[in-house]
Write an enzyme that holds these catalytic residues in place. Structure first.
Site, PDB file in Angstrom:
ATOM      1  N   TRP A 265       0.818  -1.136  -0.036  1.00 19.08           N
ATOM      2  CA  TRP A 265       0.035  -0.039  -0.066  1.00 19.08           C
ATOM      3  C   TRP A 265       0.779   1.282  -0.002  1.00 19.08           C
ATOM      4  CZ3 TRP A 265      -2.136   2.936   4.715  1.00 19.08           C
ATOM      5  CH2 TRP A 265      -3.054   3.697   4.334  1.00 19.08           C
TER       6      TRP A 265
ATOM      7  N   ASP B  79      -0.266  -5.100   9.496  1.00 17.70           N
ATOM      8  CA  ASP B  79      -1.418  -4.125   9.239  1.00 17.70           C
ATOM      9  C   ASP B  79      -2.682  -5.042   8.735  1.00 17.70           C
ATOM     10  OD1 ASP B  79      -2.873  -2.141   8.031  1.00 17.70           O
ATOM     11  OD2 ASP B  79      -1.565  -1.693   6.398  1.00 17.70           O
TER      12      ASP B  79
ATOM     13  N   ALA C 146      -6.206  -4.541   7.706  1.00 15.40           N
ATOM     14  CA  ALA C 146      -7.450  -3.593   7.556  1.00 15.40           C
ATOM     15  C   ALA C 146      -8.421  -4.227   6.840  1.00 15.40           C
ATOM     16  CB  ALA C 146      -6.791  -2.532   6.469  1.00 15.40           C
TER      17      ALA C 146
ATOM     18  N   LYS D 292     -13.182  -0.560   6.906  1.00 15.76           N
ATOM     19  CA  LYS D 292     -13.956  -1.550   6.152  1.00 15.76           C
ATOM     20  C   LYS D 292     -14.891  -2.567   6.643  1.00 15.76           C
ATOM     21  CE  LYS D 292     -10.034   0.084   4.159  1.00 15.76           C
ATOM     22  NZ  LYS D 292      -9.698   0.926   3.154  1.00 15.76           N
TER      23      LYS D 292
HETATM   24  C1  LMR Z   1      -7.226   2.005  -0.502  1.00 15.05           C
HETATM   25  O1  LMR Z   1      -5.876   1.268  -0.582  1.00 15.05           O
HETATM   26  O2  LMR Z   1      -7.469   2.213  -1.716  1.00 15.05           O
HETATM   27  C2  LMR Z   1      -7.571   2.196   1.003  1.00 15.05           C
HETATM   28  O3  LMR Z   1      -6.819   1.380   1.895  1.00 15.05           O
HETATM   29  C3  LMR Z   1      -7.905   3.549   1.003  1.00 15.05           C
HETATM   30  C4  LMR Z   1      -6.567   4.416   1.244  1.00 15.05           C
HETATM   31  O4  LMR Z   1      -6.860   5.112   2.020  1.00 15.05           O
HETATM   32  O5  LMR Z   1      -6.000   4.456   0.275  1.00 15.05           O
END
Ligand code: LMR
Length: 394
Positions: free
Chosen positions: A127, A208, A210, A243
């Site tokens: 991410w 992490d 999420a 989420k």
């Molecule tokens: C994403 O990866 O789209 C989500 O986790 C939202 C974000 O904050 O980037």
């Protein structure tokens, strides 16, 4: 002073969200930001959340400050959801945070406070906010190989080879489930192997999580993390409620820090409280209280778990339908990985030009690296997407 500011690069995921919103209405498909959407493209408030909010509004008679680490009942309830039977109560420090991002930020601040030279190992890819926060905090990052794009799966051998080079005191970021952006996850036995390696090397896992409940189910999604928590001496966990409770804008998250000894717990808890105080004093309370009410009330919890399960199963159906539609159109199993992956995301093997052509010619919006949000699809849009993917030659 402000004239000295350098322009900041826009956040790619949020920029995409804005582009989708601002583009002229047409038959467009939003597979960008990681937000759950129902078949009509709406992100609903979950029933249990609505019910808990109603109760909260009626019962709450003060909004005075709570504590730097947030409401202990929330920390307790969410840590039980995440850690289950692997919860080491006498070594567990916790602080509520503004969302999962807040937990990652506070966790990395804790790393910097405790061990200023520690490096952070990040999966390739990961991410984008992981490396961005680390860079902002001046924490050195080291990539480790994770995803084999050809195979559409985790390259465990390459991952283990890279992680065999972590130094004592380094921190290794892992995605608890539903890896973002690839959707490819470690199996339980592989979590054990990684745990053994990190113990041997003296490195600290930072997990992490999420998307708990979006992959294989609430307990199955946390099984790897729990396995690890039961073995490693120290560990950090960033948990998000955005989420799985659908409370994105309420900013509800939790940082968990497993200390090496019960004696180290007090100092660790104090550090978490201090870091919250320095950054925002008190974490947001509304979402945390709603989550705690749901988790601690049998009826609300059952209702929430059932709605979450329907979301999970719906995404699995969409994965299977998309994989099948592409199998029919390409006559190959090249996209079979879509059905094997879990969670909101998968990574299409699309070039930036193909991603651009998908947006320009077909109104399909996805992140430039080819990440698609499966929850942005519906039974109606799956064939449209499959046709578009084939037509741009992915
Ligand atoms: C994403 O990866 O789209 C989500 O986790 C939202 C974000 O904050 O980037």
């Amino acid at each position: 002073m402000l004239t000295e500011l350098a322009p900041q690069a826009p956040d790619k995921i949020m920029a995409l969200m804005a582009a989708f919103r601002d583009d002229p209405p047409a038959d467009k498909i939003d597979l960008g930001v990681g937000v759950y959407k129902d078949a009509t493209g709406h992100t609903p408030v979950m029933q249990a959340v609505k019910a808990a909010e109603r109760r909260l509004i009626n019962a709450q008679d003060t909004k005075t400050y709570v504590g730097f680490s947030g409401d202990p009942a929330f920390c307790d309830a969410l840590s039980r959801l995440v850690l289950g039977d692997a919860r080491p109560a006498d070594r567990l420090a916790m602080a509520a945070t503004p969302g999962g991002t807040g937990a990652i930020r506070q966790g990395l601040e804790l790393v910097r406070m405790a061990a200023p030279g520690a490096r952070l190992w990040l999966s390739m890819p990961t991410w984008p906010n992981h490396p961005a926060i680390a860079a902002y905090l001046g924490i050195e990052t080291v990539p480790y190989r994770y995803f084999d794009a050809e195979a559409g799966a985790v390259d465990v051998a390459a991952m283990m080879e890279d992680l065999s080079r972590v130094a004592a005191g380094d921190v290794v970021m892992l995605h608890g489930c539903c890896h973002n952006p690839t959707g490819a996850n470690l199996k339980l036995a592989q979590w054990r192997e990684v745990a053994d390696l990190l113990i041997e090397r003296g490195a600290i896992p930072f997990v992490d999580i999420a998307y708990q409940g979006f992959g294989d189910g609430l307990d199955a999604d946390a099984a790897g993390l729990r396995e690890m928590a039961g073995r490693v001496p120290e560990m950090l966990i960033a948990a998000s409620c955005s989420k799985n409770f659908g409370i994105y804008r309420e900013r509800t998250g939790l940082l968990l820090a497993i200390a090496r000894t019960a004696a180290a717990l007090g100092v660790t808890q104090g550090a978490l409280a201090t870091l919250n105080r320095l950054n925002f004093s008190f974490p947001p309370d509304h979402g945390a209280r709603v989550v705690q009410m749901i988790l601690d009330d049998a009826d609300l919890r059952a209702d929430w778990a059932a709605e979450l399960e329907a979301v999970r199963v719906g995404m699995l159906d969409l994965r299977a339908t998309l994989a099948e539609a592409l199998r029919t159109r390409t006559g190959s199993d090249r996209f079979g990985f879509l059905a094997a992956h879990r969670g909101m995301f998968s990574l299409l093997p699309a070039s930036p030009d193909q991603v651009e052509a998908l947006r320009r010619d077909h109104g399909v919006y996805m992140v430039a690296d080819g990440r698609i949000n499966i929850a942005g699809l519906s039974a109606r849009s799956v064939p449209v997407l499959a046709d578009a993917i084939v037509s741009v030659g992915v």
